[in-house]
Scaffold this motif. Structure first.
Motif, PDB file in Angstrom:
ATOM      1  N   HIS A   1     -15.988 -23.969 -32.337  1.00 25.85           N
ATOM      2  CA  HIS A   1     -17.059 -23.758 -31.356  1.00 25.85           C
ATOM      3  C   HIS A   1     -18.040 -24.910 -31.468  1.00 25.85           C
ATOM      4  N   VAL A   2     -18.671 -25.262 -30.359  1.00 24.68           N
ATOM      5  CA  VAL A   2     -19.678 -26.319 -30.334  1.00 24.68           C
ATOM      6  C   VAL A   2     -21.051 -25.670 -30.394  1.00 24.68           C
ATOM      7  N   ASP A   3     -21.904 -26.136 -31.305  1.00 30.32           N
ATOM      8  CA  ASP A   3     -23.286 -25.654 -31.422  1.00 30.32           C
ATOM      9  C   ASP A   3     -24.230 -26.825 -31.198  1.00 30.32           C
ATOM     10  N   VAL A   4     -25.066 -26.738 -30.164  1.00 33.94           N
ATOM     11  CA  VAL A   4     -26.034 -27.793 -29.859  1.00 33.94           C
ATOM     12  C   VAL A   4     -27.351 -27.144 -29.424  1.00 33.94           C
ATOM     13  N   ASN A   5     -28.431 -27.471 -30.116  1.00 29.61           N
ATOM     14  CA  ASN A   5     -29.773 -27.000 -29.742  1.00 29.61           C
ATOM     15  C   ASN A   5     -29.829 -25.498 -29.458  1.00 29.61           C
ATOM     16  N   ASP A   6     -29.363 -24.698 -30.391  1.00 35.60           N
ATOM     17  CA  ASP A   6     -29.404 -23.239 -30.270  1.00 35.60           C
ATOM     18  C   ASP A   6     -28.542 -22.712 -29.114  1.00 35.60           C
ATOM     19  N   CYS A   7     -27.548 -23.498 -28.706  1.00 32.27           N
ATOM     20  CA  CYS A   7     -26.589 -23.076 -27.690  1.00 32.27           C
ATOM     21  C   CYS A   7     -25.193 -23.212 -28.288  1.00 32.27           C
ATOM     22  N   LYS A   8     -24.300 -22.293 -27.916  1.00 31.51           N
ATOM     23  CA  LYS A   8     -22.958 -22.269 -28.495  1.00 31.51           C
ATOM     24  C   LYS A   8     -21.927 -22.162 -27.381  1.00 31.51           C
ATOM     25  N   SER A   9     -20.803 -22.838 -27.574  1.00 29.90           N
ATOM     26  CA  SER A   9     -19.751 -22.785 -26.559  1.00 29.90           C
ATOM     27  C   SER A   9     -19.237 -21.360 -26.402  1.00 29.90           C
ATOM     28  N   ILE A  10     -18.949 -21.000 -25.165  1.00 32.90           N
ATOM     29  CA  ILE A  10     -18.454 -19.658 -24.853  1.00 32.90           C
ATOM     30  C   ILE A  10     -17.060 -19.477 -25.445  1.00 32.90           C
ATOM     31  N   HIS A  11     -16.250 -20.520 -25.356  1.00 35.17           N
ATOM     32  CA  HIS A  11     -14.893 -20.505 -25.905  1.00 35.17           C
ATOM     33  C   HIS A  11     -14.744 -21.663 -26.886  1.00 35.17           C
ATOM     34  N   PRO A  12     -13.869 -21.532 -27.886  1.00 43.18           N
ATOM     35  CA  PRO A  12     -13.645 -22.662 -28.794  1.00 43.18           C
ATOM     36  C   PRO A  12     -12.977 -23.819 -28.041  1.00 43.18           C
ATOM     37  N   ILE A  13     -13.228 -25.042 -28.512  1.00 42.91           N
ATOM     38  CA  ILE A  13     -12.602 -26.211 -27.909  1.00 42.91           C
ATOM     39  C   ILE A  13     -11.755 -26.941 -28.945  1.00 42.91           C
ATOM     40  N   GLU A  14     -10.850 -27.760 -28.466  1.00 40.39           N
ATOM     41  CA  GLU A  14     -10.030 -28.585 -29.345  1.00 40.39           C
ATOM     42  C   GLU A  14     -10.791 -29.875 -29.650  1.00 40.39           C
ATOM     43  N   VAL A  15     -11.058 -30.122 -30.935  1.00 37.08           N
ATOM     44  CA  VAL A  15     -11.745 -31.327 -31.386  1.00 37.08           C
ATOM     45  C   VAL A  15     -10.703 -32.218 -32.052  1.00 37.08           C
ATOM     46  N   THR A  16     -10.685 -33.499 -31.683  1.00 37.74           N
ATOM     47  CA  THR A  16      -9.680 -34.420 -32.202  1.00 37.74           C
ATOM     48  C   THR A  16     -10.319 -35.475 -33.092  1.00 37.74           C
ATOM     49  N   SER A  17      -9.511 -36.044 -33.978  1.00 40.06           N
ATOM     50  CA  SER A  17      -9.967 -37.131 -34.848  1.00 40.06           C
ATOM     51  C   SER A  17      -8.773 -38.017 -35.195  1.00 40.06           C
ATOM     52  N   CYS A  18      -9.073 -39.215 -35.687  1.00 36.83           N
ATOM     53  CA  CYS A  18      -8.032 -40.146 -36.109  1.00 36.83           C
ATOM     54  C   CYS A  18      -8.003 -40.182 -37.630  1.00 36.83           C
ATOM     55  N   SER A  19      -6.799 -40.211 -38.183  1.00 37.06           N
ATOM     56  CA  SER A  19      -6.647 -40.310 -39.623  1.00 37.06           C
ATOM     57  C   SER A  19      -5.283 -40.901 -39.919  1.00 37.06           C
ATOM     58  N   GLY A  20      -5.221 -41.703 -40.960  1.00 38.80           N
ATOM     59  CA  GLY A  20      -3.941 -42.267 -41.340  1.00 38.80           C
ATOM     60  C   GLY A  20      -4.111 -43.554 -42.107  1.00 38.80           C
ATOM     61  N   HIS A  21      -3.024 -44.019 -42.689  1.00 37.39           N
ATOM     62  CA  HIS A  21      -3.034 -45.236 -43.500  1.00 37.39           C
ATOM     63  C   HIS A  21      -2.677 -46.433 -42.638  1.00 37.39           C
ATOM     64  N   CYS A  22      -3.476 -47.473 -42.715  1.00 36.51           N
ATOM     65  CA  CYS A  22      -3.187 -48.725 -42.012  1.00 36.51           C
ATOM     66  C   CYS A  22      -3.065 -49.830 -43.049  1.00 36.51           C
ATOM     67  N   GLY A  23      -2.284 -50.838 -42.731  1.00 38.79           N
ATOM     68  CA  GLY A  23      -1.992 -51.899 -43.691  1.00 38.79           C
ATOM     69  C   GLY A  23      -3.164 -52.803 -44.006  1.00 38.79           C
ATOM     70  N   THR A  24      -3.204 -53.256 -45.248  1.00 31.12           N
ATOM     71  CA  THR A  24      -4.132 -54.286 -45.703  1.00 31.12           C
ATOM     72  C   THR A  24      -3.340 -55.278 -46.526  1.00 31.12           C
ATOM     73  N   GLN A  25      -3.855 -56.481 -46.638  1.00 30.70           N
ATOM     74  CA  GLN A  25      -3.127 -57.499 -47.385  1.00 30.70           C
ATOM     75  C   GLN A  25      -4.107 -58.509 -47.964  1.00 30.70           C
ATOM     76  N   SER A  26      -3.847 -58.943 -49.194  1.00 36.88           N
ATOM     77  CA  SER A  26      -4.586 -60.039 -49.821  1.00 36.88           C
ATOM     78  C   SER A  26      -3.560 -61.060 -50.266  1.00 36.88           C
ATOM     79  N   MET A  27      -3.810 -62.332 -49.916  1.00 42.10           N
ATOM     80  CA  MET A  27      -2.880 -63.380 -50.337  1.00 42.10           C
ATOM     81  C   MET A  27      -3.624 -64.696 -50.486  1.00 42.10           C
TER      82      MET A  27
END
Length: 87
Positions: free
Chosen positions: A7-33
């Motif tokens: 649920h989204v909560d903003v300034n004492d207001c709440k979403s009537i229905h839950p929403i899908e919240v997305t994020s990015c996560s994962g391993h990306c390459g690094t290199q030192s040479m």
């Protein structure tokens, strides 16, 4: 893309229905040479971040029974993006 439902909560207001919240996560390459040409170490870094996003809206119900529309960003896809490494 990771998905979570909440649920989204903003300034004492709440979403009537839950929403899908997305994020990015994962391993990306690094290199030192070592660079013979530059006579120093070279670093290549990348991080996982949003590639494509869309704006969405959700209706929030407030404590005083009024309703407001709240905009939020929904992540459609993620990618590894080159970034400058911190030495």
């Amino acid at each position: 893309v990771l998905k979570n439902t909440t649920h989204v909560d903003v300034n004492d207001c709440k979403s009537i229905h839950p929403i899908e919240v997305t994020s990015c996560s994962g391993h990306c390459g690094t290199q030192s040479m070592y660079s013979m040409e530059k006579n120093s170490m070279m670093h290549i870094c990348s991080c996982c971040q949003e590639e494509k996003v869309s704006r969405r809206q959700v209706t929030l119900k407030c404590a005083n029974d009024s309703e407001v529309v709240h905009d939020y960003i929904h992540i459609e896809s993620c990618t590894c993006t080159a970034r400058q490494c911190v030495d």
